[in-house]
Design a protein around this motif. Structure first.
Motif, PDB file in Angstrom:
ATOM      1  N   SER A   1       0.833  -1.205   0.000  1.00  0.00           N
ATOM      2  CA  SER A   1       0.000   0.000   0.000  1.00  0.00           C
ATOM      3  C   SER A   1       0.868   1.254   0.000  1.00  0.00           C
ATOM      4  N   PHE A   2       2.053   1.173   0.601  1.00  0.00           N
ATOM      5  CA  PHE A   2       2.962   2.317   0.625  1.00  0.00           C
ATOM      6  C   PHE A   2       3.431   2.677  -0.778  1.00  0.00           C
ATOM      7  N   SER A   3       3.876   1.701  -1.549  1.00  0.00           N
ATOM      8  CA  SER A   3       4.358   1.995  -2.900  1.00  0.00           C
ATOM      9  C   SER A   3       3.211   2.437  -3.810  1.00  0.00           C
ATOM     10  N   LEU A   4       2.033   1.862  -3.614  1.00  0.00           N
ATOM     11  CA  LEU A   4       0.882   2.287  -4.398  1.00  0.00           C
ATOM     12  C   LEU A   4       0.503   3.730  -4.056  1.00  0.00           C
ATOM     13  N   ALA A   5       0.556   4.084  -2.783  1.00  0.00           N
ATOM     14  CA  ALA A   5       0.266   5.457  -2.370  1.00  0.00           C
ATOM     15  C   ALA A   5       1.280   6.431  -2.972  1.00  0.00           C
ATOM     16  N   LEU A   6       2.544   6.050  -3.017  1.00  0.00           N
ATOM     17  CA  LEU A   6       3.564   6.912  -3.617  1.00  0.00           C
ATOM     18  C   LEU A   6       3.304   7.120  -5.109  1.00  0.00           C
ATOM     19  N   ILE A   7       2.955   6.064  -5.804  1.00  0.00           N
ATOM     20  CA  ILE A   7       2.667   6.173  -7.237  1.00  0.00           C
ATOM     21  C   ILE A   7       1.450   7.061  -7.472  1.00  0.00           C
ATOM     22  N   LEU A   8       0.405   6.866  -6.665  1.00  0.00           N
ATOM     23  CA  LEU A   8      -0.802   7.676  -6.816  1.00  0.00           C
ATOM     24  C   LEU A   8      -0.540   9.143  -6.506  1.00  0.00           C
ATOM     25  N   LEU A   9       0.243   9.419  -5.476  1.00  0.00           N
ATOM     26  CA  LEU A   9       0.565  10.806  -5.147  1.00  0.00           C
ATOM     27  C   LEU A   9       1.423  11.452  -6.224  1.00  0.00           C
ATOM     28  N   LEU A  10       2.321  10.690  -6.805  1.00  0.00           N
ATOM     29  CA  LEU A  10       3.135  11.222  -7.895  1.00  0.00           C
ATOM     30  C   LEU A  10       2.262  11.527  -9.116  1.00  0.00           C
ATOM     31  N   CYS A  11       1.332  10.648  -9.420  1.00  0.00           N
ATOM     32  CA  CYS A  11       0.393  10.898 -10.530  1.00  0.00           C
ATOM     33  C   CYS A  11      -0.472  12.120 -10.239  1.00  0.00           C
ATOM     34  N   ALA A  12      -0.917  12.263  -8.996  1.00  0.00           N
ATOM     35  CA  ALA A  12      -1.720  13.428  -8.614  1.00  0.00           C
ATOM     36  C   ALA A  12      -0.915  14.710  -8.784  1.00  0.00           C
ATOM     37  N   LEU A  13       0.338  14.684  -8.376  1.00  0.00           N
ATOM     38  CA  LEU A  13       1.205  15.851  -8.507  1.00  0.00           C
ATOM     39  C   LEU A  13       1.409  16.215  -9.974  1.00  0.00           C
ATOM     40  N   LEU A  14       1.649  15.234 -10.810  1.00  0.00           N
ATOM     41  CA  LEU A  14       1.851  15.494 -12.234  1.00  0.00           C
ATOM     42  C   LEU A  14       0.573  16.010 -12.899  1.00  0.00           C
ATOM     43  N   ALA A  15      -0.558  15.406 -12.585  1.00  0.00           N
ATOM     44  CA  ALA A  15      -1.825  15.844 -13.180  1.00  0.00           C
ATOM     45  C   ALA A  15      -2.188  17.254 -12.729  1.00  0.00           C
ATOM     46  N   GLN A  16      -1.955  17.557 -11.462  1.00  0.00           N
ATOM     47  CA  GLN A  16      -2.276  18.890 -10.963  1.00  0.00           C
ATOM     48  C   GLN A  16      -1.342  19.929 -11.564  1.00  0.00           C
ATOM     49  N   SER A  17      -0.085  19.568 -11.769  1.00  0.00           N
ATOM     50  CA  SER A  17       0.855  20.480 -12.424  1.00  0.00           C
ATOM     51  C   SER A  17       0.451  20.718 -13.874  1.00  0.00           C
ATOM     52  N   LEU A  18      -0.013  19.672 -14.548  1.00  0.00           N
ATOM     53  CA  LEU A  18      -0.496  19.822 -15.918  1.00  0.00           C
ATOM     54  C   LEU A  18      -1.713  20.745 -15.958  1.00  0.00           C
ATOM     55  N   ALA A  19      -2.616  20.592 -15.009  1.00  0.00           N
ATOM     56  CA  ALA A  19      -3.797  21.455 -14.942  1.00  0.00           C
ATOM     57  C   ALA A  19      -3.384  22.907 -14.712  1.00  0.00           C
ATOM     58  N   ALA A  20      -2.422  23.128 -13.844  1.00  0.00           N
ATOM     59  CA  ALA A  20      -1.946  24.490 -13.597  1.00  0.00           C
ATOM     60  C   ALA A  20      -1.302  25.072 -14.843  1.00  0.00           C
ATOM     61  N   GLY A  21      -0.558  24.269 -15.563  1.00  0.00           N
ATOM     62  CA  GLY A  21       0.066  24.738 -16.796  1.00  0.00           C
ATOM     63  C   GLY A  21      -0.957  25.086 -17.857  1.00  0.00           C
ATOM     64  N   LEU A  22      -1.986  24.263 -18.000  1.00  0.00           N
ATOM     65  CA  LEU A  22      -3.031  24.544 -18.974  1.00  0.00           C
ATOM     66  C   LEU A  22      -3.766  25.841 -18.632  1.00  0.00           C
ATOM     67  N   ALA A  23      -4.097  26.029 -17.368  1.00  0.00           N
ATOM     68  CA  ALA A  23      -4.804  27.243 -16.959  1.00  0.00           C
ATOM     69  C   ALA A  23      -3.914  28.474 -17.106  1.00  0.00           C
ATOM     70  N   THR A  24      -2.639  28.346 -16.806  1.00  0.00           N
ATOM     71  CA  THR A  24      -1.720  29.473 -16.963  1.00  0.00           C
ATOM     72  C   THR A  24      -1.573  29.848 -18.429  1.00  0.00           C
ATOM     73  N   GLU A  25      -1.498  28.843 -19.281  1.00  0.00           N
ATOM     74  CA  GLU A  25      -1.381  29.108 -20.718  1.00  0.00           C
ATOM     75  C   GLU A  25      -2.596  29.866 -21.231  1.00  0.00           C
ATOM     76  N   ARG A  26      -3.799  29.501 -20.779  1.00  0.00           N
ATOM     77  CA  ARG A  26      -5.002  30.210 -21.200  1.00  0.00           C
ATOM     78  C   ARG A  26      -5.059  31.611 -20.597  1.00  0.00           C
ATOM     79  N   TYR A  27      -4.557  31.786 -19.402  1.00  0.00           N
ATOM     80  CA  TYR A  27      -4.537  33.118 -18.790  1.00  0.00           C
ATOM     81  C   TYR A  27      -3.638  34.065 -19.579  1.00  0.00           C
ATOM     82  N   LEU A  28      -2.538  33.569 -20.092  1.00  0.00           N
ATOM     83  CA  LEU A  28      -1.583  34.422 -20.780  1.00  0.00           C
ATOM     84  C   LEU A  28      -2.033  34.851 -22.171  1.00  0.00           C
TER      85      LEU A  28
END
Length: 95
Positions: A3-30
């Protein structure tokens, strides 16, 4: 897989997806060719996404450094971040 390694993978995916969302929104703002209200909405989405990406990063750092993890929280964070990124991608294509 533990469960520890699965949690790490899921948190890493969450971090990457949230960063992608921030990048998309920033690109539209600019983009200048849109009404001021739309630009402010994109800025609010970008800032909110960055804050959530920071929170996911802190949760990932806590799990790695201390071993404290919550598999349900990691799964929900990954799901929510992925859905938000997909939603912003769809909005970006519409606007």
């Amino acid at each position: 897989m533990s469960s520890f390694s699965l949690a790490l993978i899921l948190l890493l995916c969450a971090l990457l997806a949230q960063s992608l969302a921030a990048g998309l929104a920033t690109e539209r703002y600019l983009r200048k060719a849109q009404p001021p209200l739309a630009r402010r909405c994109w800025l609010a989405l970008a800032i909110g996404s960055l804050i959530f990406a920071l929170q996911h990063g802190y949760a990932l750092e806590l799990a790695v450094s201390t071993g404290l993890h919550d598999l349900r929280q990691a799964a929900l964070a990954c799901l929510a971040s992925g859905l938000l990124a997909l939603g912003l991608f769809g909005l970006r294509r519409l606007a």
